[in-house]
Design a protein around this motif. Structure first.
Motif, PDB file in Angstrom:
ATOM      1  N   THR A  82      40.502  39.783  36.992  1.00 34.76           N
ATOM      2  CA  THR A  82      39.837  40.582  38.018  1.00 34.76           C
ATOM      3  C   THR A  82      38.905  41.609  37.380  1.00 34.76           C
ATOM      4  O   THR A  82      37.762  41.788  37.823  1.00 34.76           O
ATOM      5  N   GLU A  83      39.359  42.244  36.312  1.00 33.90           N
ATOM      6  CA  GLU A  83      38.555  43.270  35.641  1.00 33.90           C
ATOM      7  C   GLU A  83      37.206  42.731  35.177  1.00 33.90           C
ATOM      8  O   GLU A  83      36.182  43.390  35.309  1.00 33.90           O
ATOM      9  N   VAL A  86      34.967  41.243  38.768  1.00 38.15           N
ATOM     10  CA  VAL A  86      34.344  42.084  39.797  1.00 38.15           C
ATOM     11  C   VAL A  86      33.155  42.824  39.204  1.00 38.15           C
ATOM     12  O   VAL A  86      33.128  43.110  38.004  1.00 38.15           O
ATOM     13  N   HIS A  90      32.499  48.031  41.488  1.00 36.07           N
ATOM     14  CA  HIS A  90      33.740  47.916  42.239  1.00 36.07           C
ATOM     15  C   HIS A  90      34.953  48.291  41.382  1.00 36.07           C
ATOM     16  O   HIS A  90      34.879  48.304  40.162  1.00 36.07           O
ATOM     17  N   ARG A  91      36.051  48.558  42.053  1.00 33.69           N
ATOM     18  CA  ARG A  91      37.330  48.810  41.403  1.00 33.69           C
ATOM     19  C   ARG A  91      38.369  47.918  42.083  1.00 33.69           C
ATOM     20  O   ARG A  91      38.102  47.331  43.129  1.00 33.69           O
ATOM     21  N   TRP A  92      39.537  47.833  41.462  1.00 29.78           N
ATOM     22  CA  TRP A  92      40.563  46.947  42.017  1.00 29.78           C
ATOM     23  C   TRP A  92      41.950  47.488  41.714  1.00 29.78           C
ATOM     24  O   TRP A  92      42.130  48.305  40.816  1.00 29.78           O
ATOM     25  N   TRP A 121      31.183  39.763  46.653  1.00 26.60           N
ATOM     26  CA  TRP A 121      31.843  41.059  46.606  1.00 26.60           C
ATOM     27  C   TRP A 121      31.382  41.961  47.743  1.00 26.60           C
ATOM     28  O   TRP A 121      30.311  42.548  47.675  1.00 26.60           O
ATOM     29  N   PHE A 127      41.138  39.860  47.172  1.00 25.34           N
ATOM     30  CA  PHE A 127      40.750  38.837  46.210  1.00 25.34           C
ATOM     31  C   PHE A 127      42.041  38.260  45.673  1.00 25.34           C
ATOM     32  O   PHE A 127      42.873  38.991  45.149  1.00 25.34           O
ATOM     33  N   MET A 148      44.681  41.074  45.081  1.00 29.30           N
ATOM     34  CA  MET A 148      44.042  42.287  44.574  1.00 29.30           C
ATOM     35  C   MET A 148      43.237  42.931  45.707  1.00 29.30           C
ATOM     36  O   MET A 148      42.585  42.220  46.475  1.00 29.30           O
ATOM     37  N   TRP A 149      43.297  44.247  45.780  1.00 34.48           N
ATOM     38  CA  TRP A 149      42.428  44.972  46.703  1.00 34.48           C
ATOM     39  C   TRP A 149      41.216  45.416  45.899  1.00 34.48           C
ATOM     40  O   TRP A 149      41.350  46.121  44.892  1.00 34.48           O
ATOM     41  N   VAL A 150      40.042  44.960  46.305  1.00 34.93           N
ATOM     42  CA  VAL A 150      38.791  45.272  45.612  1.00 34.93           C
ATOM     43  C   VAL A 150      37.934  46.121  46.540  1.00 34.93           C
ATOM     44  O   VAL A 150      37.765  45.782  47.724  1.00 34.93           O
ATOM     45  N   SER A 151      37.403  47.215  46.020  1.00 33.16           N
ATOM     46  CA  SER A 151      36.542  48.083  46.829  1.00 33.16           C
ATOM     47  C   SER A 151      35.478  48.724  45.946  1.00 33.16           C
ATOM     48  O   SER A 151      35.581  48.708  44.720  1.00 33.16           O
TER      49      SER A 151
END
Length: 156
Positions: A82-83, A86, A90-92, A121, A127, A148-151
């Motif tokens: 994920t890192e 994205v 964004h962050r997760w 995104w 995700f 994963m919560w991505v925002s």
């Protein structure tokens, strides 16, 4: 100053002991991961591969790799995927994990993380990452789906 994990991986992974060093740096950032001594062996957007050795600190009372050690391994693989997948805007954070224990894990293990689908995104959303853990013979011992919560990152 934010660390660009993809750039750090690119710089270190081809060097002698570079993957080991990169993995130790990940464990410094997220100390609980150090409990399983993971080594990230492949990393790119949409893919991560992590190895752990069967050693005393990851064993249960039956002498097999503990279920929670495999959960930890899955989170390392899913989080690193994920890192690097994205956008930097964004962050997760992990929101949930559904797991299946398929058989006793009696050898060194490899976790392979891949997204359920490659995402477009949005400002915020879920995700999902599939993680399969295999033993030395390539047989599946564990599966996980990590949500994963991505925002968007907050601006100062």
């Amino acid at each position: 100053m934010a660390i660009d994990v993809s750039s750090l991986w690119t710089r270190l992974s081809s060097k002698p002991a570079g993957k080991w060093l990169f993995s130790r740096l990940v464990c410094l950032r997220a100390p609980y991961f150090a409990s399983i001594s993971p080594t990230i062996t492949e990393l790119r957007p949409g893919y991560c591969r992590v190895k752990i050795s069967k050693h005393r600190s990851v064993l249960n009372h039956l002498g097999s790799v503990h279920a929670i050690a495999m959960c930890n391994m899955a989170e390392v693989a899913g989080g690193m995927l994920t890192e690097v997948s994205v956008p930097r805007t964004h962050r997760w954070i992990p929101k949930g994990m559904a797991v299946q224990y398929l058989k006793k894990a009696t050898t060194d293990l490899v976790a392979i993380a891949e997204p359920v689908t490659l995402a477009q995104w949005p400002d915020a959303g879920e995700f999902e990452v599939n993680v399969k853990v295999e033993d030395r013979a390539g047989e599946a011992v564990f599966n996980a789906v990590i949500t994963m919560w991505v925002s968007l990152k907050k601006t100062a």
